[in-house]
Every structure is written in structure tokens, then in C-alpha cells.
Scaffold this active site. Structure first.
Site, PDB file in Angstrom:
ATOM      1  N   ASP A 129       0.855  -1.197   0.000  1.00 26.88           N
ATOM      2  CA  ASP A 129       0.000   0.000   0.000  1.00 26.88           C
ATOM      3  C   ASP A 129       0.887   1.242   0.000  1.00 26.88           C
ATOM      4  O   ASP A 129       2.039   1.187   0.426  1.00 26.88           O
ATOM      5  CB  ASP A 129      -0.829   0.074   1.293  1.00 26.88           C
ATOM      6  CG  ASP A 129      -1.919  -0.987   1.366  1.00 26.88           C
ATOM      7  OD1 ASP A 129      -2.163  -1.675   0.361  1.00 26.88           O
ATOM      8  OD2 ASP A 129      -2.528  -1.102   2.441  1.00 26.88           O
ATOM      9  N   MET A 130       0.333   2.369  -0.432  1.00 29.93           N
ATOM     10  CA  MET A 130       1.085   3.627  -0.300  1.00 29.93           C
ATOM     11  C   MET A 130       0.474   4.428   0.841  1.00 29.93           C
ATOM     12  O   MET A 130      -0.738   4.625   0.898  1.00 29.93           O
ATOM     13  CB  MET A 130       1.042   4.425  -1.603  1.00 29.93           C
ATOM     14  CG  MET A 130       1.951   5.632  -1.583  1.00 29.93           C
ATOM     15  SD  MET A 130       3.684   5.269  -1.188  1.00 29.93           S
ATOM     16  CE  MET A 130       4.335   4.784  -2.784  1.00 29.93           C
ATOM     17  N   GLN A 158      -0.081   6.957  -5.974  1.00 31.46           N
ATOM     18  CA  GLN A 158      -1.203   7.891  -5.797  1.00 31.46           C
ATOM     19  C   GLN A 158      -1.182   8.973  -6.887  1.00 31.46           C
ATOM     20  O   GLN A 158      -0.211   9.733  -6.996  1.00 31.46           O
ATOM     21  CB  GLN A 158      -1.083   8.545  -4.418  1.00 31.46           C
ATOM     22  CG  GLN A 158      -1.182   7.551  -3.267  1.00 31.46           C
ATOM     23  CD  GLN A 158      -0.481   8.013  -2.010  1.00 31.46           C
ATOM     24  OE1 GLN A 158       0.550   8.682  -2.078  1.00 31.46           O
ATOM     25  NE2 GLN A 158      -1.016   7.659  -0.851  1.00 31.46           N
ATOM     26  N   ARG A 179      -0.653  -0.469  -8.801  1.00 32.57           N
ATOM     27  CA  ARG A 179      -2.073  -0.193  -8.528  1.00 32.57           C
ATOM     28  C   ARG A 179      -2.171   1.313  -8.370  1.00 32.57           C
ATOM     29  O   ARG A 179      -1.536   1.896  -7.507  1.00 32.57           O
ATOM     30  CB  ARG A 179      -2.485  -0.898  -7.241  1.00 32.57           C
ATOM     31  CG  ARG A 179      -3.896  -0.556  -6.797  1.00 32.57           C
ATOM     32  CD  ARG A 179      -4.273  -1.347  -5.558  1.00 32.57           C
ATOM     33  NE  ARG A 179      -3.859  -0.693  -4.333  1.00 32.57           N
ATOM     34  CZ  ARG A 179      -3.426  -1.310  -3.240  1.00 32.57           C
ATOM     35  NH1 ARG A 179      -3.310  -2.617  -3.209  1.00 32.57           N
ATOM     36  NH2 ARG A 179      -3.089  -0.625  -2.172  1.00 32.57           N
ATOM     37  N   LYS A 182      -6.396   7.384  -6.360  1.00 34.55           N
ATOM     38  CA  LYS A 182      -6.353   8.852  -6.361  1.00 34.55           C
ATOM     39  C   LYS A 182      -5.485   9.354  -5.206  1.00 34.55           C
ATOM     40  O   LYS A 182      -4.762  10.325  -5.347  1.00 34.55           O
ATOM     41  CB  LYS A 182      -7.765   9.415  -6.254  1.00 34.55           C
ATOM     42  CG  LYS A 182      -8.576   9.198  -7.527  1.00 34.55           C
ATOM     43  CD  LYS A 182      -9.856  10.018  -7.516  1.00 34.55           C
ATOM     44  CE  LYS A 182     -10.726   9.683  -8.718  1.00 34.55           C
ATOM     45  NZ  LYS A 182     -11.996  10.431  -8.732  1.00 34.55           N
ATOM     46  N   ALA A 184      -5.409   8.999  -0.524  1.00 32.47           N
ATOM     47  CA  ALA A 184      -6.366   9.102   0.583  1.00 32.47           C
ATOM     48  C   ALA A 184      -5.917  10.006   1.729  1.00 32.47           C
ATOM     49  O   ALA A 184      -6.624  10.116   2.716  1.00 32.47           O
ATOM     50  CB  ALA A 184      -6.633   7.694   1.122  1.00 32.47           C
ATOM     51  N   ARG A 288     -11.980   6.365   5.045  1.00 34.08           N
ATOM     52  CA  ARG A 288     -13.101   6.010   4.159  1.00 34.08           C
ATOM     53  C   ARG A 288     -14.245   7.020   4.325  1.00 34.08           C
ATOM     54  O   ARG A 288     -14.883   7.411   3.364  1.00 34.08           O
ATOM     55  CB  ARG A 288     -13.644   4.604   4.463  1.00 34.08           C
ATOM     56  CG  ARG A 288     -12.641   3.469   4.333  1.00 34.08           C
ATOM     57  CD  ARG A 288     -12.175   3.198   2.921  1.00 34.08           C
ATOM     58  NE  ARG A 288     -11.177   4.084   2.359  1.00 34.08           N
ATOM     59  CZ  ARG A 288      -9.862   4.045   2.587  1.00 34.08           C
ATOM     60  NH1 ARG A 288      -9.351   3.182   3.414  1.00 34.08           N
ATOM     61  NH2 ARG A 288      -9.040   4.886   1.979  1.00 34.08           N
TER      62      ARG A 288
END
Ligand code: FAD
Length: 305
Positions: A129-130, A158, A179, A182, A184, A288
């Protein structure tokens, strides 16, 4: 609202207190099937029946003790065995701070590499993950090292960061798996686009480049967004350059736009849902909510008895 929610995501006081309330935990059902690996695996079985495969993530970040990193790695090893035992097509995606990047980068690398090796034995993939921009350079460099050793490793980039086009150029010679999301986190205007049209424009420009790389066998590319208009633009471009839908990979989060996930899978795209689980869900859940403040209303409704 977005700023406040992202601030709350980082607030230690709230992080320690809010998850203790049952009515708060009830509200998380929107984005996660439950806190255990078994909850996540059961959800993946249901999604499989709809033609949607899974990426699993055990929630947690910014550990304070290295023993926690070893426990996280053990949990992912167990999960890889369970994925295989249930005959699922499931990949894993994790945060490097969850493997102790802040505490001992070498241990984090050893733990990740062992997970990638296990994933390779199971014919699946391990993704990174970033996280926030304080980690971007370290994470990209970590990925370069991991990719030099193994084929089945991927990295999240991202689109909102100004540096991402250069990162894509830097990684393409490695035949990477990327992957694209946008982004987060709450990043300053000096390093990230803040307005939606700018972020979307960057997403499209990077997607077109990465789809060409997929067509030429130079990369694996996953577009991870719930923005269906963007996905449709991307799909039109993919078709125009001769890519079959089955070679276009899309990912969304569990619980968001399931109708679209099913529709896209039925249309022949390669769709996966990212299924999160675990007890350390607080900062992830707040991010989220920040993505769509309308979710706050939903959360409040779930909290009512
Ligand atoms: C598989 C996957 C992996 C990810 N990994 C990372 C990562 O490693 N690092 C990182 O920084 N970010 C990650 N993200 C999050 C990403 O950066 C965005 O914050 C998130 O996807 C929301 O943006 P969007 O692309 O959906 O577009 P938006 O423009 O935010 O949303 C488009 C539309 O989708 C719907 N939507 C979007 N979000 C929600 C939501 N939370 N609830 C309900 N509806 C919603 C809304 O209808 C909205 O109009 C990931 C996202 C996905 C799907």
C-alpha cells in the site's frame, strides 16, 4: 468535513477511545465484513460467486514495537494458507509501517520478502500500500528492492502526488505491477493536487501510459477507484489500443459500489474487491468516511440502536 475527518484519523486520543464503543464498531460494517480473517474469507467466497476475486488487507499501521510486526507477518502467512485451502484467487496488500518500517527497515524488508516468497509458492501476489507522503520515497525504493528479487510484488501509487509520473518512469524499466489510486491522505498543495479535476486528469494520464505498458507486456496495471466515469474512459482507451477487457484490472473496496463491481465483472473486466479486516480499523475507517462525507450520515444511522 474531509479535513476534520482526516485530522480525526490521526488523532491518538480518539483512536484509543472511539473503537471501544459497540455502536461505533457497528458502523464499520459498511466497509468491512468483520474483524477476523474468517469474516474476510467468507466474504471473499460470496464475491467469488459474483465473479469478483479478492485482495485482503489486515488493518494496522505505524506500530510501536517490532514484535507487533512479526505478529502481523505471521497473520498474513496464515491467511495465505487459508486462501489456498479455500481455493480462492486472493492476493494480499499491506502497509510497510505495519511491518515495522519506522522501527527497523531491514526487518520490514525481511518480513515482506518472506511473505512475497510464500505468496509466490501459492501462485499469488503481495502488494505494498502507499501511505502518507512522509513514506513515499522509502516505499518506492523498498519496492525497487523487492521487485529486483521477485516477480509477484506490486506497489500502489497515488495520482494526486506531483511526483507520481516520475515514479512511473522510474519503475517501468523493472516491469512493475502498479495499482493506481487517487490518494487518501491530507497532503499539502506543494506536493499534491487538491482539486478533483486535477486529480482525475492525472489519473487518466497515468492510466493511459500504464495500459500501453500492459499491452506491450511491460507492466501489470490495476486501476483502483470507485469513479465509474473514469473507469469507463480508461476502458474505452484500453479497447482502442487493442486490450481485451480481461486484461484490464479494476479494484474497488468491499462494500462500495458492489452493483458496479458485479456489472464490470459481467462485462468481462478483471475485478477484485479489497477486503479489509482486523481490530485496528480506526484510522482506515476514518479515511473512508473522509472520501465521501455522505458516509458519515450512513455511519450515524448505523450507530442508532
Ligand atoms: C483497491 C483500493 C486500494 C487502495 N489503496 C490505497 C493506498 O494504498 N493508498 C492510498 O492513499 N489510497 C488507497 N485507496 C484509496 C484511494 O486513494 C481513494 O481515497 C478512494 O478510492 C476514493 O477515491 P475514488 O478513486 O473512489 O474517487 P472519488 O472521486 O473519491 O469517488 C468517486 C465516486 O465513488 C464513490 N465513492 C468513493 N469513495 C467512496 C466511499 N468511501 N464510500 C462510498 N462511495 C464512495 C462516490 O460515489 C464518488 O462519487 C485505495 C482504494 C482502492 C479502491
Amino acid at each position: 468535513m474531509r479535513r476534520i475527518l482526516l485530522w480525526a484519523a490521526r488523532n491518538r486520543w480518539l483512536k484509543e477511545r472511539l473503537p471501544r464503543f459497540r455502536w461505533v464498531r457497528r458502523a464499520t460494517k459498511r466497509f468491512m465484513p468483520g474483524e477476523t480473517a474468517s469474516d474476510a474469507l467468507t466474504a471473499a467466497v460470496t464475491h467469488r460467486a459474483w465473479g469478483i476475486d479478492a485482495v485482503f488487507t489486515l488493518l494496522g499501521e505505524n506500530l510501536t514495537d517490532l514484535s507487533e510486526a512479526h505478529a502481523v507477518a505471521e497473520a498474513y502467512h496464515g491467511l495465505l494458507d487459508e486462501i489456498a485451502a479455500r481455493g480462492l484467487d486472493g492476493e494480499i496488500s499491506l502497509k510497510l509501517t505495519q511491518l515495522g518500517l519506522d522501527l527497523d527497515a531491514e526487518t520490514a524488508f525481511t518480513l515482506f520478502d518472506a511473505l512475497a516468497a510464500h505468496a509466490a509458492e501459492r501462485a499469488t501476489w503481495a502488494w505494498i500500500d502507499m501511505e502518507g507522503s512522509a513514506y513515499t520515497e522509502r516505499t518506492v525504493a523498498f519496492y525497487e528492492r523487492a521487485r529486483a528479487k521477485r516477480e509477484n510484488v506490486g506497489l500502489c501509487l497515488q495520482a494526486y502526488l506531483h511526483r507520481t509520473p516520475a515514479d512511473v518512469q522510474r519503475l517501468l524499466p523493472l516491469r512493475p505491477a502498479i495499482r493506481l489510486v487517487k490518494g487518501a491522505y491530507d497532503e499539502p498543495a506543494s506536493i499534491a493536487y487538491g482539486r478533483r479535476p486535477e486529480v482525475d486528469g492525472a489519473f487518466v494520464a497515468l492510466s493511459t501510459q500504464l495500459l500501453e505498458a500492459v499491452r506491450d507486456g511491460r507492466a501489470r496495471y490495476v486501476a483502483a477507484t470507485h469513479d465509474v466515469a473514469l473507469l469507463e474512459r480508461m476502458a474505452r482507451f484500453g479497447t482502442a489500443i487493442g486490450l481485451d477487457p480481461a486484461r484490464m484490472e479494476l479494484q474497488m473496496l468491499y462494500g462500495i459500489r458492489l452493483d458496479q463491481q458485479r456489472r464490470l465483472s459481467e462485462a468481462g473486466y478483471d475485478v477484485r474487491a479489497l477486503i479489509a479486516y482486523g481490530s485496528a480499523w480506526y484510522p482506515w475507517y476514518m479515511r473512508r468516511l473522509a472520501e465521501r462525507p455522505a458516509n458519515v450520515v450512513f455511519a450515524l444511522r448505523q450507530m442508532l440502536p
